[in-house]
Design a protein around this motif. Structure first.
Motif, PDB file in Angstrom:
ATOM      1  N   TRP A   1       0.832  -1.210   0.000  1.00  0.00           N
ATOM      2  CA  TRP A   1       0.000   0.000   0.000  1.00  0.00           C
ATOM      3  C   TRP A   1       0.867   1.261   0.000  1.00  0.00           C
ATOM      4  CZ3 TRP A   1      -4.699   0.490  -1.565  1.00  0.00           C
ATOM      5  CH2 TRP A   1      -5.548  -0.621  -1.517  1.00  0.00           C
ATOM      6  N   ALA A   2       1.984   1.211   0.688  1.00  0.00           N
ATOM      7  CA  ALA A   2       2.886   2.372   0.670  1.00  0.00           C
ATOM      8  C   ALA A   2       3.378   2.618  -0.755  1.00  0.00           C
ATOM      9  CB  ALA A   2       4.051   2.140   1.622  1.00  0.00           C
ATOM     10  N   GLY A   3       3.651   1.545  -1.463  1.00  0.00           N
ATOM     11  CA  GLY A   3       4.068   1.674  -2.855  1.00  0.00           C
ATOM     12  C   GLY A   3       2.968   2.262  -3.719  1.00  0.00           C
ATOM     13  N   LYS A   4       1.736   1.817  -3.469  1.00  0.00           N
ATOM     14  CA  LYS A   4       0.609   2.349  -4.252  1.00  0.00           C
ATOM     15  C   LYS A   4       0.409   3.839  -3.962  1.00  0.00           C
ATOM     16  CE  LYS A   4      -2.973  -0.365  -4.913  1.00  0.00           C
ATOM     17  NZ  LYS A   4      -3.029  -0.543  -6.380  1.00  0.00           N
ATOM     18  N   LEU A   5       0.517   4.212  -2.685  1.00  0.00           N
ATOM     19  CA  LEU A   5       0.370   5.630  -2.342  1.00  0.00           C
ATOM     20  C   LEU A   5       1.439   6.460  -3.054  1.00  0.00           C
ATOM     21  CD1 LEU A   5      -1.060   7.829  -0.699  1.00  0.00           C
ATOM     22  CD2 LEU A   5       0.511   7.322   1.187  1.00  0.00           C
ATOM     23  N   ALA A   6       2.650   5.955  -3.042  1.00  0.00           N
ATOM     24  CA  ALA A   6       3.736   6.689  -3.704  1.00  0.00           C
ATOM     25  C   ALA A   6       3.484   6.796  -5.204  1.00  0.00           C
ATOM     26  CB  ALA A   6       5.066   5.993  -3.439  1.00  0.00           C
ATOM     27  N   ALA A   7       2.821   5.792  -5.780  1.00  0.00           N
ATOM     28  CA  ALA A   7       2.579   5.782  -7.226  1.00  0.00           C
ATOM     29  C   ALA A   7       1.361   6.603  -7.608  1.00  0.00           C
ATOM     30  CB  ALA A   7       2.401   4.343  -7.710  1.00  0.00           C
ATOM     31  N   THR A   8       0.573   7.023  -6.623  1.00  0.00           N
ATOM     32  CA  THR A   8      -0.640   7.764  -6.969  1.00  0.00           C
ATOM     33  C   THR A   8      -0.450   9.270  -6.781  1.00  0.00           C
ATOM     34  OG1 THR A   8      -1.525   7.175  -4.797  1.00  0.00           O
ATOM     35  CG2 THR A   8      -2.372   5.965  -6.673  1.00  0.00           C
ATOM     36  N   LEU A   9       0.792   9.704  -6.921  1.00  0.00           N
ATOM     37  CA  LEU A   9       1.021  11.141  -7.025  1.00  0.00           C
ATOM     38  C   LEU A   9       0.463  11.617  -8.359  1.00  0.00           C
ATOM     39  CD1 LEU A   9       4.681  11.281  -5.692  1.00  0.00           C
ATOM     40  CD2 LEU A   9       2.577  11.879  -4.484  1.00  0.00           C
ATOM     41  N   ARG A  10       0.177  12.899  -8.458  1.00  0.00           N
ATOM     42  CA  ARG A  10      -0.361  13.441  -9.695  1.00  0.00           C
ATOM     43  C   ARG A  10       0.363  12.904 -10.909  1.00  0.00           C
ATOM     44  NH1 ARG A  10      -2.581  19.363  -8.634  1.00  0.00           N
ATOM     45  NH2 ARG A  10      -4.572  19.053  -9.649  1.00  0.00           N
ATOM     46  N   PRO A  11      -0.345  12.528 -11.984  1.00  0.00           N
ATOM     47  CA  PRO A  11      -1.741  12.815 -12.288  1.00  0.00           C
ATOM     48  C   PRO A  11      -2.729  11.834 -11.644  1.00  0.00           C
ATOM     49  CG  PRO A  11      -0.820  11.601 -14.101  1.00  0.00           C
ATOM     50  CD  PRO A  11       0.283  11.761 -13.094  1.00  0.00           C
ATOM     51  N   HIS A  12      -2.320  11.079 -10.662  1.00  0.00           N
ATOM     52  CA  HIS A  12      -3.253  10.170  -9.996  1.00  0.00           C
ATOM     53  C   HIS A  12      -3.564  10.708  -8.608  1.00  0.00           C
ATOM     54  CE1 HIS A  12      -2.530   7.763 -13.422  1.00  0.00           C
ATOM     55  NE2 HIS A  12      -1.242   7.643 -13.147  1.00  0.00           N
ATOM     56  N   HIS A  13      -4.590  10.127  -7.996  1.00  0.00           N
ATOM     57  CA  HIS A  13      -5.042  10.628  -6.693  1.00  0.00           C
ATOM     58  C   HIS A  13      -5.432   9.459  -5.808  1.00  0.00           C
ATOM     59  CE1 HIS A  13      -5.237  14.763  -8.144  1.00  0.00           C
ATOM     60  NE2 HIS A  13      -5.679  14.233  -9.276  1.00  0.00           N
ATOM     61  N   PHE A  14      -5.179   9.617  -4.515  1.00  0.00           N
ATOM     62  CA  PHE A  14      -5.532   8.595  -3.526  1.00  0.00           C
ATOM     63  C   PHE A  14      -6.177   9.359  -2.378  1.00  0.00           C
ATOM     64  CE2 PHE A  14      -3.738   4.350  -1.772  1.00  0.00           C
ATOM     65  CZ  PHE A  14      -4.791   4.216  -0.886  1.00  0.00           C
ATOM     66  N   LEU A  15      -7.474   9.147  -2.195  1.00  0.00           N
ATOM     67  CA  LEU A  15      -8.252   9.900  -1.209  1.00  0.00           C
ATOM     68  C   LEU A  15      -8.785   8.966  -0.130  1.00  0.00           C
ATOM     69  CD1 LEU A  15     -10.434  12.029  -3.666  1.00  0.00           C
ATOM     70  CD2 LEU A  15      -8.221  12.636  -2.653  1.00  0.00           C
ATOM     71  N   VAL A  16      -8.978   9.508   1.072  1.00  0.00           N
ATOM     72  CA  VAL A  16      -9.641   8.748   2.134  1.00  0.00           C
ATOM     73  C   VAL A  16     -10.855   9.528   2.614  1.00  0.00           C
ATOM     74  CG1 VAL A  16      -7.669   7.423   2.952  1.00  0.00           C
ATOM     75  CG2 VAL A  16      -8.058   9.724   3.859  1.00  0.00           C
TER      76      VAL A  16
END
Ligand SMILES: CC(C)(COP(=O)(O)OP(=O)(O)OC[C@H]1O[C@@H](n2cnc3c(N)ncnc32)[C@H](O)[C@@H]1OP(=O)(O)O)[C@@H](O)C(=O)NCCC(=O)NCCS
Length: 172
Positions: free
Chosen positions: A49-64
């Protein structure tokens, strides 16, 4: 951005942080183990999940989505496919804790995610819904997605063949 929870404890949406990932991991792991809503069969680790968060920097987004009791769910966008001509297309994913479903949090997360994607200039948003999933179908239709067709029995999980339905939203 939707404001974070206020004094009254109203739920809010904000960008995910590393400290949110334990809750995110637990929410998704429950679905991996008990549901066909995801085709994963082994829960990803906190490091995944830490890897996914790092990969969802713009142009992607990860919201809670959070309330006074903490993280209740999440949604993120990712690339649909790596080839360059797909660059303006995004795929979205969303999961809420069982206790958080059916009270508007899915809509809250998606409204914010879609607003961010629109602001980024994304053109198409795709979501793949494993069937049956009336709540997810309803959420996508409520947000303006249309069905782009069903793939029959492309998944096998929990002793069942599972269909998937593609949902598509054109942002501009
Ligand atoms: C799918 C999910 C994200 C939807 O979020 P939610 O917070 O439960 O949905 P909301 O309360 O925001 O409702 C959104 C819309 O769906 C409808 N809806 C919600 N639950 C429903 C259900 N069980 N059956 C039918 N419609 C439903 C709502 O009425 C609303 O429609 P409206 O705006 O036309 O009134 C959530 O239920 C969930 O996390 N489910 C488990 C994981 C999952 O399936 N993820 C999606 C994988 S594709």
């Amino acid at each position: 951005m939707t404001p974070p929870p206020g004094p009254a404890g109203a739920p809010g949406v904000r960008a995910a942080r590393v400290e949110d990932l334990a809750a995110v991991q637990a929410i998704y792991a429950e679905q991996v183990r008990t549901s066909t809503s995801t085709f994963d069969v082994l829960p990803p680790s906190l490091e995944d999940w830490a890897g996914k968060l790092a990969a969802t920097l713009r142009p992607h987004h990860f919201l809670v989505a959070i309330d006074d009791d903490g993280v209740q769910g999440y949604a993120y966008s990712s690339a649909y496919r790596p080839r360059p001509a797909y660059a303006a297309t995004r795929e979205t994913s969303i999961h809420l804790a069982p206790r958080a479903r059916g009270r508007g949090l899915g809509r809250l997360l998606y409204d914010e995610l879609l607003a961010r994607l629109r602001a980024d200039g994304a053109h198409v948003v795709l979501a793949v819904v494993a069937l049956p999933n009336p709540a997810s179908r309803a959420l996508h239709l409520a947000c303006g997605f249309t069905s782009a067709g069903v793939l029959r029995e492309v998944g096998h999980k929990l002793d069942t063949w599972v269909d998937t339905e593609f949902f598509q939203l054109l942002l501009d």
